[in-house]
Design a protein around this motif. Structure first.
Motif, mmCIF file in Angstrom:
data_model
loop_
_atom_site.group_PDB
_atom_site.id
_atom_site.type_symbol
_atom_site.label_atom_id
_atom_site.label_comp_id
_atom_site.label_asym_id
_atom_site.label_seq_id
_atom_site.Cartn_x
_atom_site.Cartn_y
_atom_site.Cartn_z
ATOM 1 N N PHE A 38 -5.709 8.834 -8.441
ATOM 2 C CA PHE A 38 -5.364 7.454 -8.110
ATOM 3 C C PHE A 38 -4.433 7.442 -6.902
ATOM 4 C CE2 PHE A 38 -2.284 3.981 -8.394
ATOM 5 C CZ PHE A 38 -3.121 2.880 -8.395
ATOM 6 N N VAL A 39 -4.634 6.460 -6.017
ATOM 7 C CA VAL A 39 -3.754 6.269 -4.866
ATOM 8 C C VAL A 39 -3.650 4.772 -4.594
ATOM 9 C CG1 VAL A 39 -5.662 6.543 -3.221
ATOM 10 C CG2 VAL A 39 -3.316 6.856 -2.447
ATOM 11 N N LYS A 40 -2.448 4.333 -4.271
ATOM 12 C CA LYS A 40 -2.195 2.924 -3.950
ATOM 13 C C LYS A 40 -1.736 2.832 -2.500
ATOM 14 C CE LYS A 40 0.021 -1.228 -5.787
ATOM 15 N NZ LYS A 40 0.906 -1.767 -6.858
ATOM 16 N N LEU A 41 -2.423 2.004 -1.731
ATOM 17 C CA LEU A 41 -2.166 1.875 -0.300
ATOM 18 C C LEU A 41 -1.590 0.502 0.005
ATOM 19 C CD1 LEU A 41 -5.555 3.363 1.000
ATOM 20 C CD2 LEU A 41 -3.430 4.592 0.508
ATOM 21 N N GLN A 42 -0.732 0.446 1.018
ATOM 22 C CA GLN A 42 -0.158 -0.825 1.477
ATOM 23 C C GLN A 42 -0.278 -0.913 2.995
ATOM 24 O OE1 GLN A 42 4.075 -1.416 0.988
ATOM 25 N NE2 GLN A 42 3.841 -3.637 0.872
ATOM 26 N N PRO A 43 -1.168 -1.765 3.505
ATOM 27 C CA PRO A 43 -1.279 -1.926 4.963
ATOM 28 C C PRO A 43 -0.009 -2.549 5.543
ATOM 29 C CG PRO A 43 -3.204 -2.828 3.807
ATOM 30 C CD PRO A 43 -2.157 -2.574 2.781
#
Length: 339
Positions: free
Chosen positions: A131-136
């Protein structure tokens, strides 16, 4: 169950770290430079991913170690005293000068490194990411029609993610900067040959839409409401249409107004007050009051005052009709329950 799985993952990761500490490893310091010191082709390859250029001597050391595929490395800024700046990367080529490595400019910025500063490089083994959570950084990332296809294309040049890193994703002639907010099962994960779930946090510059203010609070709307209240609604005016005869003949006089009709009705019932209003009283000759006659002989028939008096006396002589008694409740006798 969740706490048990977390504990098992932590134990597994810790055992892996202990095993890596016992193994012989590459742990050296190199001077780092960005892609601006390479030619255009090499610089383009370097900037599109997270891999670095290392010297040939590093390859000879790695070959003497237990093989690990892919080759992953930990990058640490030894000069960061206040906070620990750590990132991870892969290797692209072993063609750099001795005691030198080349890395993407965005990774140097993430590690707060300047040109020519020392960076500590150590080979590591990372767990496969789940799992990975990205924030532009900007809302422009939301304009991408198919973010999944974009990630599948751009992340082919990446080997690992580290929580807290800021990566650059070049796509369709534009550059998008994205923060790695969260990774599982560890703070650093490998994304090579793994199925990784991806989630997105709202962009940094995203603002929640403001609640709409009530329409009546604005001064323009207030003025419009006041003006609407001041406008009077049109009142109902009866008998405003044109009059027509029942025999189909044209009207010889002006249309009778509502007040004159009311006066004529009152006179027909025997009221003594004559009507002074109406268009008929304004004619050239004053007509005597009489009956309203409807029919084909209405134009030829006239009544004299004498006939009017006779008819009035006949109407008075007629016996008045008795009206039926109306229902009146509670008119009976009253009784008591006591008897």
């Amino acid at each position: 169950m969740d706490s048990l799985n977390i504990e098992q993952n932590w134990v597994r990761q810790r055992m892996m770290e202990i095993d890596m500490e016992r193994r012989p490893s590459l742990d050296l310091s190199y001077r780092c430079y960005s892609a601006t010191f390479l030619d255009k082709n090499q610089a383009a390859k370097l900037e599109t991913g997270d891999k670095i250029f290392m010297p040939p001597s590093a390859l000879s050391v790695l070959l003497s170690l237990p093989s690990s595929n892919p080759m992953l490395f930990q990058l640490r800024n030894p000069n960061a005293a206040e906070r620990e700046l750590v990132s991870h990367c892969g290797v692209l080529e072993f063609t750099a000068l001795e005691d030198t490595i080349y890395m993407p400019s965005w990774k140097m910025k993430s590690l707060d490194l300047e040109e020519g500063e020392l960076v500590q490089v150590k080979n590591v083994t990372l767990p496969k990411g789940k799992f990975v959570k990205l924030q532009p950084h900007t809302k422009n990332f939301l304009d991408i029609a198919n973010p999944r296809a974009m990630l599948e294309t751009t992340l082919r040049s990446f080997t690992c993610f580290t929580t807290g890193d800021t990566i650059k994703l070049p796509y369709n002639g534009k550059e998008y900067y994205v923060d790695i907010v969260e990774t599982k099962p560890g703070k650093a994960i490998s994304i090579v040959d793994t199925d990784c779930e991806v989630d997105f946090a709202p962009p940094r510059d995203y603002k929640e839409p403001e609640m709409p203010v009530a329409a009546a609070s604005s001064p323009t709307n207030k003025a419009a409401l006041v003006a609407a209240d001041q406008i009077e609604e049109p009142k109902f005016n009866p008998f405003t249409g044109a009059g027509r005869r029942l025999d189909g003949k044209p009207l010889s006089a002006a249309p009778v107004s509502s007040s004159s009709l009311v006066a004529a009705a009152n006179n027909g019932k025997g009221n003594a007050q004559p009507s002074n209003t109406g268009s008929s009283s304004q004619g050239t000759s004053r007509r005597a009051q009489g009956k309203l006659v409807f029919g084909s002989n209405a134009a030829n028939r006239t009544t004299t005052p004498k006939e009017t008096e006779k008819e009035a006396s006949k109407e008075q002589a007629k016996p008045e009709k008795k009206e039926d008694p109306k229902f009146q409740p509670f008119t009976g006798k009253r009784y008591s329950l006591k008897g």
